[in-house]
Design an enzyme around this catalytic site. Structure first.
Site, PDB file in Angstrom:
ATOM      1  N   SER A 180      -9.987   3.656  49.373  1.00 19.96           N
ATOM      2  CA  SER A 180      -9.917   4.616  49.867  1.00 19.96           C
ATOM      3  C   SER A 180      -9.525   5.310  50.870  1.00 19.96           C
ATOM      4  CB  SER A 180     -11.211   4.389  51.116  1.00 19.96           C
ATOM      5  OG  SER A 180     -11.476   3.225  52.070  1.00 19.96           O
ATOM      6  N   HIS A 208     -16.244   5.876  46.191  1.00 17.98           N
ATOM      7  CA  HIS A 208     -14.633   7.153  46.539  1.00 17.98           C
ATOM      8  C   HIS A 208     -14.693   7.592  45.150  1.00 17.98           C
ATOM      9  CE1 HIS A 208     -13.714   7.886  50.628  1.00 17.98           C
ATOM     10  NE2 HIS A 208     -13.582   6.900  50.814  1.00 17.98           N
ATOM     11  N   LYS A 239     -21.178  10.958  50.170  1.00 15.40           N
ATOM     12  CA  LYS A 239     -19.855  11.298  50.483  1.00 15.40           C
ATOM     13  C   LYS A 239     -19.733  12.608  49.032  1.00 15.40           C
ATOM     14  CE  LYS A 239     -17.056   7.435  52.556  1.00 15.40           C
ATOM     15  NZ  LYS A 239     -16.401   6.313  51.671  1.00 15.40           N
TER      16      LYS A 239
HETATM   17  C1  LIG Z   1     -16.842   5.133  52.778  1.00 14.02           C
HETATM   18  C2  LIG Z   1     -17.153   3.703  52.183  1.00 14.02           C
HETATM   19  C3  LIG Z   1     -18.776   3.566  52.389  1.00 14.02           C
HETATM   20  C4  LIG Z   1     -19.435   3.555  53.040  1.00 14.02           C
HETATM   21  O1  LIG Z   1     -20.031   4.340  52.971  1.00 14.02           O
HETATM   22  P1  LIG Z   1     -21.431   4.881  53.345  1.00 14.02           P
HETATM   23  O2  LIG Z   1     -22.020   5.698  52.868  1.00 14.02           O
HETATM   24  O3  LIG Z   1     -20.723   6.546  54.808  1.00 14.02           O
HETATM   25  O4  LIG Z   1     -21.826   4.287  54.954  1.00 14.02           O
HETATM   26  C5  LIG Z   1     -18.074   1.838  51.156  1.00 14.02           C
HETATM   27  N1  LIG Z   1     -17.023   1.096  50.743  1.00 14.02           N
HETATM   28  C6  LIG Z   1     -16.321   2.126  50.689  1.00 14.02           C
HETATM   29  C7  LIG Z   1     -15.094   1.910  49.266  1.00 14.02           C
HETATM   30  C8  LIG Z   1     -15.839   3.673  51.345  1.00 14.02           C
HETATM   31  O5  LIG Z   1     -14.754   4.312  50.992  1.00 14.02           O
END
Ligand SMILES: *Cc1c(COP(=O)(O)O)cnc(C)c1O
Length: 392
Positions: A180, A208, A239
């Site tokens: 990320s 992502h 996301k």
């Molecule tokens: C953003 C992210 C999460 C968390 O996801 P949310 O739905 O925002 O809680 C988990 N793992 C990774 C790799 C992320 O980038």
């Protein structure tokens, strides 16, 4: 209120070091441009890859769901909070991911916590990439399993960890699909090969990659044509999908187990109808509007090439996440502040989100950005970069 003196010193230190940050409030809907403090800025900090946060089909589905089913569910999933739309979304997600079943959690964060803490015991070992997301790290902290951390995407080091852990009941390899903060893709074919050699389970967190990589945005497993060979796929609905939530796509057996043992699933209220309906509409959009993903990638290539030609350090990035690596934390925040003054919202990211000395301004383009907006953003990056001697 008194009683928090023990926290004040650390905050003071942060202020002195220039790393204390105020929250930035957005006064418009999320988009390629947003309004902040009454000014319109080019948005390069969101995870809204496809612009789905404000897609008409998602909004419409949310409004309809509120009118028909109300604002909340009034219960956890396992008692009285499973509506038919929750089950329908899970069926759709399993089909989308080509797996037997899927289960939605409140967020991607709680999905990782819930899955890891449910399946791992002191008899097992978890083997984790050093740059995995905080939610994986915290998920591991909740288990009594032995832990091994391998150097970032280093397959020799992963094999070493596998060799050193033959005494455990189960070896679980866990990795981000797309990292990320750096935007590089995990070497999943090699990871799967090693897992098969050592009879390990693979868990990939595609937060992502969902909506970004693979056919219709199915994620890294599909991108590498590894369907059926990765045991656990975690996805987020927060996301590219544009709403809120996380899910696991896996075997029926594991899903049945998590329905009984996944603690966030058991002990936290289910998603409101508006959220679930919008997520469901988002999967339909992924299936019906693949041109969104094409535009996302065109914009990614355009913007990343632009930054590199200007002389910025973009590291290992190979996805829409493009970090501009600066190193010094205070300089990074200064860079971000000046970008904002000039019309670009690109947040600085520093320790503990990335390692000390690796501070960066992280950019994510979306399918919504026009070439004009991206060209303007590049001009501003150039101007501010020169001003701060980050580029020559
Ligand atoms: C953003 C992210 C999460 C968390 O996801 P949310 O739905 O925002 O809680 C988990 N793992 C990774 C790799 C992320 O980038």
């Amino acid at each position: 209120m008194k009683g928090f003196d023990f926290l004040k010193e650390e905050l003071k230190e942060m202020k002195k070091a220039g790393t204390f940050r105020e929250l930035v409030s957005i006064e418009s809907e999320q988009g390629s441009k947003v309004i902040i403090n009454g000014r319109t800025l080019i948005q390069l900090s969101s995870n809204n890859y496809l612009g789905l946060t404000s897609h008409p089909r998602l909004k419409e589905a949310s409004i309809k769901a509120v009118e028909e089913y109300g604002a909340g569910t009034g219960s956890v999933r396992t008692i009285a909070g499973t509506f038919s739309m929750h089950a329908e979304l899970e069926k759709k997600l399993a089909e989308f991911k080509h797996t037997e079943a899927a289960l939605v959690f409140q967020s991607g964060f709680t999905t990782n916590q819930g899955v890891l803490s449910a399946i791992l015991t002191e008899k097992d070992v978890v083997i984790s990439d050093e740059l995995n997301h905080a939610s994986i790290i915290d998920g591991i902290r909740l288990t009594k399993a032995a832990r091994k951390v391998y150097q970032h995407v280093d397959m020799k080091d992963l094999e070493r960890a596998l060799q050193e852990s033959s005494q455990y009941r189960k070896r679980v390899i866990v990795t981000d699909g797309v990292f990320s903060m750096d935007g590089n893709i995990a070497p999943l074919p090699e990871i799967v090969q090693l897992a098969e050699k050592y009879d390990a389970i693979v868990m990939v967190d595609d937060a992502h990659a969902s909506g970004v990589l693979g056919e219709n945005g199915r994620g890294t497993v599909n991108h590498f044509k590894l369907d059926g060979r990765v045991h656990i796929q975690v996805g987020t609905l927060s996301k590219a999908v544009g709403v809120l939530g996380g899910y696991i796509a896996s075997s029926r057996t594991l899903i049945d187990y998590l329905i009984h043992k996944g603690r966030p699933f058991l002990f936290s209220t289910s998603h409101p109808p508006a959220v679930t309906a919008a997520c469901s509409a988002a999967i339909d959009v992924l299936m019906n509007e693949p041109e969104l993903i094409e535009t996302l990638w065109e914009n990614t290539v355009f913007f990343k090439d632009g930054l590199r030609k200007l002389g910025f350090q973009t590291g290992l990035s190979e996805t829409p996440i493009t970090p501009v690596i600066i190193g010094d934390e205070a300089l990074t925040h200064q860079f971000s502040d000046l970008l904002m003054k000039e019309g670009v919202f690109a947040q600085g990211i520093a320790f503990p989100t990335v390692a000390k000395g690796k501070a960066r301004v992280r950019t994510i383009v979306t399918a919504q950005h026009s070439k004009e907006e991206l060209t303007e953003a590049l001009r501003i990056f150039q101007r501010v970069g020169k001003q701060l001697n980050i580029i020559s």
